[in-house]
Design an enzyme around this catalytic site. Structure first.
Site, mmCIF file in Angstrom:
data_model
loop_
_atom_site.group_PDB
_atom_site.id
_atom_site.type_symbol
_atom_site.label_atom_id
_atom_site.label_comp_id
_atom_site.label_asym_id
_atom_site.label_seq_id
_atom_site.Cartn_x
_atom_site.Cartn_y
_atom_site.Cartn_z
ATOM 1 N N LYS A 277 0.854 -1.182 0.000
ATOM 2 C CA LYS A 277 0.000 0.000 0.000
ATOM 3 C C LYS A 277 0.892 1.235 0.000
ATOM 4 C CE LYS A 277 -1.733 2.964 2.810
ATOM 5 N NZ LYS A 277 -1.904 4.164 1.945
ATOM 6 N N GLU B 161 9.557 2.119 10.698
ATOM 7 C CA GLU B 161 10.513 3.217 10.568
ATOM 8 C C GLU B 161 9.677 4.478 10.620
ATOM 9 O OE1 GLU B 161 11.877 6.305 9.109
ATOM 10 O OE2 GLU B 161 12.226 5.263 7.202
ATOM 11 N N CYS C 205 12.566 11.769 7.510
ATOM 12 C CA CYS C 205 12.454 11.487 8.941
ATOM 13 C C CYS C 205 13.809 11.520 9.630
ATOM 14 C CB CYS C 205 11.770 10.142 9.153
ATOM 15 S SG CYS C 205 12.420 8.849 8.089
ATOM 16 N N GLU D 1 8.484 16.699 15.299
ATOM 17 C CA GLU D 1 8.924 16.645 13.913
ATOM 18 C C GLU D 1 8.150 17.672 13.086
ATOM 19 O OE1 GLU D 1 10.282 13.005 11.098
ATOM 20 O OE2 GLU D 1 8.246 12.863 11.871
#
Length: 497
Positions: free
Chosen positions: A192, A267, A301, A401
């Site tokens: 996906k 992750e 990231c 973040e």
């Protein structure tokens, strides 16, 4: 940074039709070797972030489509799991060659769907994705799938059907980082990709089809996280989930997977530090640090978005960082002059504004940039590349973040304090250390709780394991350790002489 005169600069009008990809978003399912149109009739707009124009509608799959894809993958696993290593390696070799052959089309598609500057797409997004395929192919030549111990045999076997969920920021790179080792291990796949950047995923599926992958070994179901992602994670006949995404998404997937006790590798988010020791060559490492933080418009990231600097050098670092940003042209991602294109979608644009405004409210000093759209752009998700200084560990900008071109400068007085700052977030994905003394840098690196630490800006290495501590995830990708995530371990006792 150049500021165009007289309103918006011209932005190249691009389309799927111009790339020869008319209709690619409609047949969005690839199941058991066949392309299909989802039956549900639901779709989502795919938007060019440079112009905010809708370039097409992606047909969305459903949990029923997931069920069909998993059945195909389960049936194919019976033969793919016992296929010859040489057969799998040859297949990956053909995939690698096709990616390189179609590199320009893939780069153009990535630039269109998520706004990557075309030079960056050509130099990084596509070739690094190809490297994951090459590494998986090459590992097969020497990997010991069975080894004898004292009185028993250890066998490493494919784990089974793997559900792979990938993000929008590195759309092809993250797909190959998961699909290539899974196929190399003998697993079958239900993928996906992100519905926000689906074009490169569909092109990759076409490559696998042309490379001659047997039906059912690889299946693609486009759709949203709540519909398709959670259905894959919860499916009783999926043996493993690998997700790259936000920490929030990783938690949701892990919850959905828990009932069937499947392996989950994640992750997830990061807030990576970049410690500059006082003997570092600031003239060299500050511009490199800014470039690393702003790579892919900060939408990585692992981006080192917290530059931890000696307090005595803070003013110098501020000047050097501002100078580095001034050389980064914000502009049309189709232009070869552009360094920073737009961020990928409206939600990310809003996130950058929100976090930058919060930093200012909480006392950070803006060195360059700040909230708002980049100068001269009336449309497109163009954010202002921003450096804020005098950031402390308690500020939101130091803990959360941003996923955009926003760099924090955080001063320290002692090396102990620098290490404490580096470790003072919920994340632990990546880190950097800069020093003229490699031994001193290694000592600091050994005390940072992160899955990867880069010393003095080394080259990217596709064999080095990548993954996180703390809320940055579980498991590893890349190289041998990433490959082994797709293997189960069996002990056969009494099998040796």
């Amino acid at each position: 940074m150049p500021k165009p005169e007289g309103g918006s600069p011209p932005v190249t009008s691009r389309s799927l039709e111009a790339l020869g990809l008319s209709g690619i978003l409609e047949r969005s399912l690839f199941i058991n070797g066949a392309w299909r149109v989802p039956a549900g009739g639901r779709s989502v707009d795919v938007v060019d972030p440079a112009t905010e124009a809708v370039i097409g509608q992606l047909a969305l799959g459903s949990p029923g489509d997931v069920d069909e894809a998993v059945r195909a993958a389960r049936a194919a696993f019976a033969h793919w799991s016992v296929s010859a290593v040489a057969e799998r390696a040859a297949l990956l070799g053909r995939v690698h060659a096709l990616i390189l052959e179609r590199a320009e089309l893939l780069a153009q598609a990535i630039s269109l769907e998520m706004g990557a500057a075309i030079n960056f797409a050509r130099a990084s997004q596509v070739p690094l994705a190809a490297e994951h395929v090459r590494v998986a192919r090459d590992l097969l030549a020497s990997y010991p799938f069975a080894r004898e111990e004292d009185g028993f045999l250890v066998s490493r076997e494919p784990i089974g059907v793997c559900g792979l969920i990938t993000p929008w920021n590195w759309p092809l790179y993250q797909i190959t980082a998961k699909v290539a080792p899974a196929l190399a291990a003998g697993c079958t796949v239900v993928l996906k990709p992100s519905e926000l950047s689906p074009v490169s995923a569909l092109l990759f599926a076409r490559i696998l089809e042309e490379a001659g992958l047997p039906p059912g070994v690889f299946n693609l179901v486009n759709g949203t996280g709540p519909d398709v992602g959670e259905a894959i994670a919860a499916h009783a006949d999926v043996d493993m989930i690998s997700i790259t995404g936000s920490t929030r998404a990783g938690v949701q997937v892990a919850r959905a997977a828990a009932a069937t006790v499947k392996r989950v590798t994640q992750e997830l988010g990061g807030k990576s530090p970049n410690i500059l020791l006082d003997d570092a060559d600031f003239e060299r490492v500050v511009p490199l640090g800014v470039a690393s933080a702003f790579r892919n418009v900060g939408q990585s990231c692992s981006a080192p978005t917290r530059m931890v600097v000696p307090r005595a050098a803070l003013a110098q670092v501020e000047t050097l960082a501002a100078q580095a940003v001034a050389f980064m042209t914000v502009g049309d991602p189709a232009s070869t002059d552009t360094v920073l294109g737009p961020v990928a979608n409206p939600a990310q644009f809003a996130r950058v504004q929100e976090m930058t405004e919060a930093a200012i409210r909480e006392g950070a000093k803006v060195i360059v940039g700040g909230p708002g759209r980049s100068e001269g752009f009336a449309r497109g998700f163009y954010v202002r590349p921003t450096v804020v200084s005098e950031v402390t560990a308690g500020m939101s900008i130091a803990q959360e973040e941003v996923f955009g071109p926003v760099l924090c400068l955080m001063p320290y007085d002692t090396v102990e304090e620098a290490i404490a700052i580096a470790n003072d977030t919920p994340y632990g994905l990546s880190a950097h250390v800069q020093s003229a003394d490699p031994q001193a840098a290694r000592q600091v690196a050994s005390r940072i709780r992160a899955g990867q630490v880069h010393i003095n800006h080394p080259n990217w290495n596709p064999l080095a394991p990548f993954g996180g501590y703390k809320r940055s995830g579980n498991g590893r990708e890349y190289g041998v350790l990433g490959f082994e995530e797709y293997l189960e371990t069996k002990a056969i006792i009494g099998a040796t002489a």
